[in-house]
Design an enzyme around this catalytic site. Structure first.
Site, PDB file in Angstrom:
ATOM      1  N   LYS A 123       0.738  -1.425  -0.015  1.00  0.00           N
ATOM      2  CA  LYS A 123      -0.040  -0.100   0.055  1.00  0.00           C
ATOM      3  C   LYS A 123       0.815   1.280  -0.065  1.00  0.00           C
ATOM      4  CE  LYS A 123      -4.422  -1.738   2.300  1.00  0.00           C
ATOM      5  NZ  LYS A 123      -5.134  -1.610   3.265  1.00  0.00           N
ATOM      6  N   LYS A 207      -7.254 -10.209  -8.361  1.00  0.00           N
ATOM      7  CA  LYS A 207      -8.249 -10.501  -7.537  1.00  0.00           C
ATOM      8  C   LYS A 207      -9.507  -9.453  -8.220  1.00  0.00           C
ATOM      9  CE  LYS A 207      -8.615 -10.491  -2.772  1.00  0.00           C
ATOM     10  NZ  LYS A 207      -8.228 -10.431  -1.645  1.00  0.00           N
ATOM     11  N   LYS A 210     -12.896  -3.754  -5.743  1.00  0.00           N
ATOM     12  CA  LYS A 210     -13.357  -2.513  -5.894  1.00  0.00           C
ATOM     13  C   LYS A 210     -12.675  -1.334  -6.414  1.00  0.00           C
ATOM     14  CE  LYS A 210     -12.683  -0.729  -1.263  1.00  0.00           C
ATOM     15  NZ  LYS A 210     -11.137  -0.138  -1.802  1.00  0.00           N
TER      16      LYS A 210
END
Ligand code: TRP
Length: 345
Positions: A123, A207, A210
């Protein structure tokens, strides 16, 4: 000869899991997490399902929408079949134990342990010095979530395995450092079953997410029938027919993903799905898959809308959940305060 191993944890078996209140729940969340939450209610007396808004503050945080996002995730838990009478459903920030225990665990966890966390590294990328301390500390708060209830089993995705290992390390170090053998359990991750990993409809190596810029890559829980049919028809496949055995799925990740979704939503094994569809083409399979998805998701979407339309009823469920969560955590926190030597404990 004395037995050196610490006493095994003797308390009740208890499930804890959580999801962040970010917008846009999708099929991956449903099959990967929500169906597991529902099934575990049959196997465990105590299931605690949290909406982790404190964790959501570590990313783009909008105070104007946070509470509504929390309601949406709560409604998704309930619409999927989590029973709020049986299980505890609540929002993390409504129970003080999470933040308090996270601080105590901050003083147990070591910098080196957190520096190894791959999710933070992913991240933060090259900009870790500009990230919030909260993002770095995220897994410590996650350990506190679980251990504030002495939960023993934690259903999570594959990507959370390292955070669960950290929670075990923290529990063990706390038990050792404060001479409280067996006080905290060493919680185990439950990563199991079909649908553990639902991939993007466009790229079988990614994956379903969203944050994927293409909405065609995912089925949202709020998609209508036309959208579902369209997305499945446009899903990436290859020109070969479906294989007849599981071995035939090797090297065909997009096909494996669609067959996995079909099996999960029709409650069949992958083998049974391939017996049904092996040798047939995607022109026949895709509409059948879309119909099965629509049959599964449309009642859930309708229930979701119904729950969100009655905010007072939903908030009452969440208040009751928070009170029950607090009643479980508070006696544990009283012990923790005494163990670490706080004044007045
Ligand atoms: N980090 C988890 C995720 O992104 C969410 C989470 C927060 C969680 N606290 C938890 C999951 C405690 C399980 C237990 O999926």
């Amino acid at each position: 000869m004395s037995d050196q191993s610490p006493p095994a944890y003797a308390g009740p078996q208890r499930v804890f899991s959580g999801m962040q209140p970010t917008n846009g729940l999708h099929l991956g969340n449903y099959l990967g997490a929500l169906t597991k939450f529902v099934a575990l209610q049959q196997r465990f007396d105590d299931c605690i399902y949290c909406i982790v808004d404190l964790h959501a503050m570590t990313a783009d945080h909008d105070p104007k929408t946070l509470a509504e996002r929390s309601r949406e995730v709560a409604a998704a838990y309930l619409a999927a079949g989590v029973d709020p009478k049986r299980s505890i459903v609540f929002v993390q920030s409504a129970v003080r134990a999470h933040a308090e225990l996270a601080w105590i665990f901050n003083c147990v966890a070591r910098m080196g342990w957190l520096e190894r966390m791959t999710q933070f590294k992913d991240k933060a990328g090259k900009h870790s010095e500009r990230m919030s301390v909260g993002l770095f500390d995220y897994p410590v708060l996650q350990a506190a979530d679980i251990l504030a209830y002495k939960a023993t089993h934690v259903p999570v995705g594959e990507d959370q395995k390292q955070h669960l290992e950290l929670a075990r390390d923290i529990a063990q170090k706390f038990n050792n450092d404060f001479d409280a053998p067996g006080f905290f359990p060493l919680p185990e991750s439950l990563i199991e079953g079909p649908g553990a990993r639902i991939m993007s409809l466009r790229d079988g190596a990614k994956k379903m997410s969203k944050s994927d810029p293409s909405d065609m890559s995912r089925i949202n829980l709020t998609d209508d029938s036309d959208a579902i049919m369209n997305k499945i028809k446009k899903a990436t496949t290859d020109p070969q027919p479906l294989p007849e055995t599981k071995a035939g799925l090797d090297g065909r990740p997009e096909v494996e993903n669609l067959v996995g979704i079909y099996a999960a939503v029709t409650d069949k094994s992958v083998e049974a799905a391939l017996q049904e569809w092996g040798g047939k083409g995607f022109g026949a399979f895709k509409p059948a898959l879309a119909e099965a998805l629509i049959a599964k998701l449309s009642p859930i979407a309708a229930e979701l809308r119904r729950l969100l339309a009655d905010r007072a009823a939903l908030d009452a469920i969440l208040r009751e959940g928070a009170a029950r969560a607090d009643a479980l955590a508070e006696p544990i926190m009283r012990d923790v305060r005494r163990i670490v030597g706080f004044w007045g404990a």
